[in-house]
Design an enzyme around this catalytic site. Sequence first.
Site: not given
Ligand code: SAH
Length: 357
Positions: A103, A118, A125, A129, A132, A176-177, A208, A231-233, A307, A350
Amino acid sequence: MIQKQIIELPVTQKIDIRKLDLSEIEEWVKGQGQPKFRASQIYAWLWEKSATDFESMTNLSKEFRELLDSHFEILPIRIDAVQKSSDGTIKTRFVLHDGNKIESVLIPVPDDNRFTVCVSTQVGCSLSCKFCATGMMKRMRNLSSAEIVDQVVLVNKQSMDHFGHPITNIVYMGMGEPLLNYQATVTSIFHITSPKGLGMSPKRITISTAGIAKMIKKLADDGLKCNLALSLHAADDAKRDEIMPINEQNNLESLMEALQYFYKQTKNRISFEYVALHGVNLSMLDAKNLAKHCRKFPVKVNIIEYNAVEGLPFGRAAMEETDAFGLALRNLDVTVTIRRSRGKDIDAACGQLANKD
Ligand code: SAH
């Protein structure tokens, strides 16, 4: 009775021509006794004009086009389904030549003249995480560089059709990464930015990553000109280990060291993505820990709305909780933006990309 012998003819495998670089096409052209400039013509059809078959390469003779067709194939991605969100976001599902699906999302901000695509880099993937939706799918395979470029080309067409404006920005934030499909990612950026390709500015592209220290350094060594988002989080290892298992092999110290190196070598823009998870990563201690990481190189923090994903135990933070966290960061001299989510009603936001209908 005489038994008929079955002779198995070797199936000649056609070569995916978009896996060849210009010098390899030149080599082949020379071998066919054709002048070298034919290779540049083919190359322009493939990467500038995004041709999806040899038939359409009209400045080549019919015989030569047939010869190309007998040796090579072009494996374009095709639109499978399109969904439009009430906020203008458009999600497209593409089917690949082998039937796999991915997608892409077009995020229009007409008031800012910003039209962002995007793109995905893998089918599924491998990182899982915990918050996700894509992470719940298995990784089926990597995309080729051409399959990544095709997403940009086709979403650009959509942007022209719907908004009369070409895309202005590209984020590698789909499925994907990217750094686990390193070569195709970097090659796709080469074609997107090359004057012999789509000719876009690398400053408008952001990769990213969930954080693979070794590959971040490699991007720096390879002279990448794009922006980089981590993507720190979570701002401490214990917490990050829990929500992003990749952190166990790539802890925060190694990531920050890699980013410092990346900044020193490239001076490209770096940002931290930080998804606001209710009750998980928004305490004042989290803000302090996060602020510490922001002093090592110039960096902007993007707080993104979570989300919700069905079946996952995370909830979206209330606006007040997110705003308080953002304010705490600002008071610690961190540059922060709070991004509201787009395309939620069609699972295009995302972390919601999972090939659902
Ligand atoms: N693998 C890469 C790119 C794909 S994810 C990465 O991890 O950066 C794109 C972004 O969306 C990342 O920052 C990811 O952590 C975030 N993300 C994943 N699930 C999400 C969700 N349910 N709500 C909001 N952001 C999310």
